[in-house]
Design a protein around this motif. Structure first.
Motif, PDB file in Angstrom:
ATOM      1  N   UNK A  15     -30.556  18.983   7.321  1.00 37.90           N
ATOM      2  CA  UNK A  15     -31.160  17.653   7.286  1.00 37.90           C
ATOM      3  C   UNK A  15     -30.083  16.578   7.222  1.00 37.90           C
ATOM      4  N   UNK A  16     -29.044  16.809   6.423  1.00 34.06           N
ATOM      5  CA  UNK A  16     -27.946  15.843   6.329  1.00 34.06           C
ATOM      6  C   UNK A  16     -27.220  15.722   7.662  1.00 34.06           C
ATOM      7  N   UNK A  17     -26.916  16.862   8.291  1.00 33.47           N
ATOM      8  CA  UNK A  17     -26.219  16.847   9.571  1.00 33.47           C
ATOM      9  C   UNK A  17     -27.038  16.133  10.642  1.00 33.47           C
ATOM     10  N   UNK A  18     -28.337  16.389  10.653  1.00 34.82           N
ATOM     11  CA  UNK A  18     -29.227  15.768  11.646  1.00 34.82           C
ATOM     12  C   UNK A  18     -29.251  14.256  11.485  1.00 34.82           C
ATOM     13  N   UNK A  19     -29.317  13.799  10.240  1.00 33.92           N
ATOM     14  CA  UNK A  19     -29.359  12.360   9.996  1.00 33.92           C
ATOM     15  C   UNK A  19     -28.052  11.703  10.447  1.00 33.92           C
ATOM     16  N   UNK A  20     -26.935  12.298  10.074  1.00 29.81           N
ATOM     17  CA  UNK A  20     -25.639  11.753  10.461  1.00 29.81           C
ATOM     18  C   UNK A  20     -25.490  11.723  11.979  1.00 29.81           C
ATOM     19  N   UNK A  21     -25.837  12.832  12.630  1.00 33.28           N
ATOM     20  CA  UNK A  21     -25.700  12.921  14.082  1.00 33.28           C
ATOM     21  C   UNK A  21     -26.618  11.932  14.778  1.00 33.28           C
ATOM     22  N   UNK A  22     -27.803  11.721  14.226  1.00 39.22           N
ATOM     23  CA  UNK A  22     -28.750  10.770  14.817  1.00 39.22           C
ATOM     24  C   UNK A  22     -28.244   9.340  14.735  1.00 39.22           C
ATOM     25  N   UNK A  23     -27.330   9.093  13.778  1.00 37.82           N
ATOM     26  CA  UNK A  23     -26.731   7.772  13.639  1.00 37.82           C
ATOM     27  C   UNK A  23     -25.471   7.621  14.495  1.00 37.82           C
ATOM     28  N   UNK A  24     -25.170   8.655  15.299  1.00 33.98           N
ATOM     29  CA  UNK A  24     -24.011   8.591  16.181  1.00 33.98           C
ATOM     30  C   UNK A  24     -22.710   9.079  15.565  1.00 33.98           C
ATOM     31  N   UNK A  25     -22.796   9.715  14.410  1.00 33.63           N
ATOM     32  CA  UNK A  25     -21.615  10.194  13.708  1.00 33.63           C
ATOM     33  C   UNK A  25     -21.395  11.665  14.035  1.00 33.63           C
ATOM     34  N   UNK A  26     -20.158  12.051  14.321  1.00 36.76           N
ATOM     35  CA  UNK A  26     -19.871  13.455  14.610  1.00 36.76           C
ATOM     36  C   UNK A  26     -19.830  14.256  13.321  1.00 36.76           C
ATOM     37  N   UNK A  27     -20.420  15.450  13.381  1.00 40.48           N
ATOM     38  CA  UNK A  27     -20.552  16.295  12.196  1.00 40.48           C
ATOM     39  C   UNK A  27     -19.979  17.682  12.483  1.00 40.48           C
ATOM     40  N   UNK A  28     -19.221  18.203  11.514  1.00 41.67           N
ATOM     41  CA  UNK A  28     -18.876  19.632  11.509  1.00 41.67           C
ATOM     42  C   UNK A  28     -19.734  20.297  10.448  1.00 41.67           C
ATOM     43  N   UNK A  29     -20.665  21.137  10.890  1.00 42.79           N
ATOM     44  CA  UNK A  29     -21.560  21.832   9.961  1.00 42.79           C
ATOM     45  C   UNK A  29     -21.019  23.243   9.737  1.00 42.79           C
ATOM     46  N   UNK A  30     -20.616  23.528   8.493  1.00 47.33           N
ATOM     47  CA  UNK A  30     -20.021  24.821   8.148  1.00 47.33           C
ATOM     48  C   UNK A  30     -21.089  25.751   7.565  1.00 47.33           C
ATOM     49  N   UNK A  31     -21.228  26.933   8.139  1.00 48.26           N
ATOM     50  CA  UNK A  31     -22.162  27.943   7.624  1.00 48.26           C
ATOM     51  C   UNK A  31     -21.439  29.288   7.590  1.00 48.26           C
ATOM     52  N   UNK A  32     -21.373  29.914   6.407  1.00 47.51           N
ATOM     53  CA  UNK A  32     -20.582  31.137   6.276  1.00 47.51           C
ATOM     54  C   UNK A  32     -21.257  32.361   6.882  1.00 47.51           C
ATOM     55  N   UNK A  33     -22.573  32.356   7.014  1.00 46.05           N
ATOM     56  CA  UNK A  33     -23.249  33.489   7.647  1.00 46.05           C
ATOM     57  C   UNK A  33     -23.053  33.433   9.171  1.00 46.05           C
ATOM     58  N   UNK A  34     -22.930  34.531   9.881  1.00 41.43           N
ATOM     59  CA  UNK A  34     -23.041  35.914   9.407  1.00 41.43           C
ATOM     60  C   UNK A  34     -21.718  36.526   8.934  1.00 41.43           C
ATOM     61  N   UNK A  35     -20.607  35.777   8.992  1.00 43.78           N
ATOM     62  CA  UNK A  35     -19.321  36.337   8.567  1.00 43.78           C
ATOM     63  C   UNK A  35     -19.394  36.812   7.123  1.00 43.78           C
ATOM     64  N   UNK A  36     -20.096  36.025   6.298  1.00 46.00           N
ATOM     65  CA  UNK A  36     -20.313  36.442   4.920  1.00 46.00           C
ATOM     66  C   UNK A  36     -21.765  36.190   4.567  1.00 46.00           C
ATOM     67  N   UNK A  37     -22.487  37.246   4.236  1.00 49.46           N
ATOM     68  CA  UNK A  37     -23.903  37.131   3.901  1.00 49.46           C
ATOM     69  C   UNK A  37     -24.068  36.927   2.388  1.00 49.46           C
ATOM     70  N   UNK A  38     -25.305  36.599   1.980  1.00 55.02           N
ATOM     71  CA  UNK A  38     -25.625  36.457   0.563  1.00 55.02           C
ATOM     72  C   UNK A  38     -26.538  37.607   0.142  1.00 55.02           C
ATOM     73  N   UNK A  39     -26.859  37.644  -1.134  1.00 56.51           N
ATOM     74  CA  UNK A  39     -27.751  38.694  -1.645  1.00 56.51           C
ATOM     75  C   UNK A  39     -29.182  38.509  -1.189  1.00 56.51           C
ATOM     76  N   UNK A  40     -29.531  37.313  -0.697  1.00 61.76           N
ATOM     77  CA  UNK A  40     -30.927  37.040  -0.347  1.00 61.76           C
ATOM     78  C   UNK A  40     -31.158  36.842   1.144  1.00 61.76           C
ATOM     79  N   UNK A  41     -30.180  36.316   1.870  1.00 58.75           N
ATOM     80  CA  UNK A  41     -30.374  36.039   3.296  1.00 58.75           C
ATOM     81  C   UNK A  41     -30.335  37.324   4.113  1.00 58.75           C
ATOM     82  N   UNK A  42     -31.100  37.329   5.210  1.00 63.22           N
ATOM     83  CA  UNK A  42     -31.177  38.495   6.081  1.00 63.22           C
ATOM     84  C   UNK A  42     -30.694  38.207   7.494  1.00 63.22           C
ATOM     85  N   UNK A  43     -30.579  36.935   7.895  1.00 62.38           N
ATOM     86  CA  UNK A  43     -30.229  36.574   9.261  1.00 62.38           C
ATOM     87  C   UNK A  43     -29.052  35.596   9.264  1.00 62.38           C
ATOM     88  N   UNK A  44     -28.626  35.241  10.468  1.00 56.99           N
ATOM     89  CA  UNK A  44     -27.583  34.223  10.613  1.00 56.99           C
ATOM     90  C   UNK A  44     -28.180  32.866  10.949  1.00 56.99           C
TER      91      UNK A  44
END
Length: 464
Positions: A15-44
């Motif tokens: 949601x934060x990335x979408x708002x920033x991008x919609x305002x014309x701001x470039x965003x780097x969105x970092x997501x550790x999955x699938x390189x590193x999963x959590x105890x609860x997540x099942x997908x990337x």
């Protein structure tokens, strides 16, 4: 214009990335999955829902979370757009198909020209402007970096996941479809939940087995508290034998068509979990029972004697910061002003609340970057009330020992108790309503008026 980093691809981060991008701001969105999963997540997938598939009530007229839905939609929320497009029947609630919802958010984020998705674990805080939205399963490395930056220990609480049942394994000679009080809700029919009834003896036998069943033990953090809004069923049962009957197993608003003159002593409800209607999750049945014991106990429920489980329940540790002491009024970390914190790591609870804080963090960061200050939402609105709770609106508790004694900060869903109280003239101006339903309507009317005025001011700034 400098790029803004968003760390975490959950609901708040997207949601934060979408708002920033919609305002014309470039965003780097970092997501550790699938390189590193959590105890609860099942997908990337981005915005994967790991617990319930429900966004709770969509009633904006008399429910605080429904009001938050409406405010998010008004602000162009990506999460709400995806939820509305992938809803499944759930009575008065807004529930979604998990896979369709995550795929929609992932596609929108990856397809936006102003967003670059970076896969891999972020282990330190960025040097430039950033939003931290790593969620309740923040990695050890990032939690350590956050602790070093704040000089304060992160808090933690348990969270438990409810089991999911294959629809065709439910005995429909026992169970039936009905929403409480036949309420249809968004995209619903009034018959959206599977209901499994229990008589007094069946309920007693279920409780005995539940309390005696073998549980998963996490000795490393057994001293951390549960969040009251997501208690495991066995913990609720320990609080009294009637607790479940007044919680997730309450029998009110339901009539068993197999025995219409017999009032059930308790009812277990299952809610559709995917668009195909092949999977149903057990409402309010978060649990930390071991899987073998769990299946055995749950099959004591009438209608689920031969239930097959697509997923059994589980337990994971959630981490959040002491936000009222560490964040300013626009979610900036006081010790690291270039960093904002949003989502469940800030201590808000719930999918919609996480998305709302992510949107607000994106809005504040974009306004700051563009030199267009918009101010915070009014505290009389759902978003403003939630923001006030996270950033310091509830620091003291006189009942705990005086106004100067700090109150323990706990995760909380949005509710009318976070809104400024209505004064008598305010209530009288809205028809002199009395009682709980009247107060709720008065809260929502005031919220809509004040939020609309703030939103119009934001639009004028954006157009300037």
């Amino acid at each position: 214009m400098a790029t803004i980093d968003v760390i975490g691809g959950g609901l708040a981060g997207c949601e934060a990335a979408w708002r920033l991008a919609s305002e014309g701001i470039h965003v780097r969105l970092h997501e550790m999955r699938p390189a590193r999963m959590t105890a609860a997540h099942k997908t990337s997938g981005l915005a994967e829902l790991v617990c319930s598939n429900s966004f709770r009530s969509d009633d904006a007229a008399s429910n605080a979370v429904g009001l938050l839905h409406a405010e998010l939609r008004d602000l162009g929320s990506l999460v709400m757009r995806a939820a509305d497009a992938h809803q499944v029947p759930a009575g008065g609630a807004l529930a979604v198909d998990r896979e369709g919802f995550s795929a929609a958010v992932t596609g929108a984020i990856e397809g936006h020209t102003n967003i670059t998705v970076v896969r891999g674990e972020a282990t330190r805080l960025p040097d430039g402007p950033a939003i931290l939205a790593t969620g309740p399963l923040t990695s050890d490395a990032m939690a350590a970096a956050l602790t070093r930056a704040t000089g304060a220990d992160a808090l933690a609480f348990f969270d438990a996941i409810a089991p999911i049942v294959y629809r065709d394994s439910v005995d429909m000679d026992v169970a039936w479809f009905q929403s409480r009080y036949d309420k249809p809700g968004p995209g619903g029919t009034g018959a959206d939940y599977l209901n499994c009834p229990m008589d007094r003896d069946q309920y007693g036998a279920f409780l005995d087995a539940l309390l005696a069943a073998d549980r998963v033990a996490f000795h490393a953090f057994e001293d951390t508290p549960y969040f009251d809004g997501c208690l495991p069923i066995e913990v609720m049962a320990e609080r009294g034998r009637e607790t479940l009957r007044h919680g997730p197993m309450k029998p009110i608003g339901l009539t068993n068509p197999h025995a219409p003159t017999h009032k059930p002593h308790a009812v277990v409800q299952l809610r559709q979990d995917n668009a195909l209607g092949t999977l149903f999750n057990m409402v309010g049945f978060q649990t930390k029972l071991r899987h073998g014991a769990q299946a055995e106990v749950l099959r004591l429920i009438p209608g689920l004697e031969r239930a097959e489980f697509a997923r059994l329940g589980g337990l994971h540790r959630n981490t959040y910061i002491d936000a009222p002491r560490l964040l300013d009024g626009t979610l900036r970390l006081r010790t690291v002003p270039n960093l904002r914190v949003a989502g469940q790591v800030s201590g808000c609870e719930g999918y919609v609340e996480a998305a709302a804080t992510g949107l607000m963090a994106g809005l504040f960061a974009a306004s700051e970057a563009l030199g267009q200050p918009t101010g915070v939402p009014p505290q009389t609105s759902a978003m403003g009330a939630l923001l006030a709770h996270v950033t310091g609106g509830h620091l003291t508790d006189e009942a705990a020992g005086g106004a100067d004694r700090p109150r323990s900060y706990q995760p909380m869903n949005v509710n009318f108790g976070l809104f400024p109280p209505l004064d008598i003239p305010d209530a009288a101006a809205r028809g002199g309503r009395r009682g709980k339903p009247g107060r709720k309507l008065a809260y929502t009317e005031r919220a809509r008026q004040d939020f609309a005025a703030w939103r119009e001011a934001v639009r004028r700034v954006e157009m300037a």
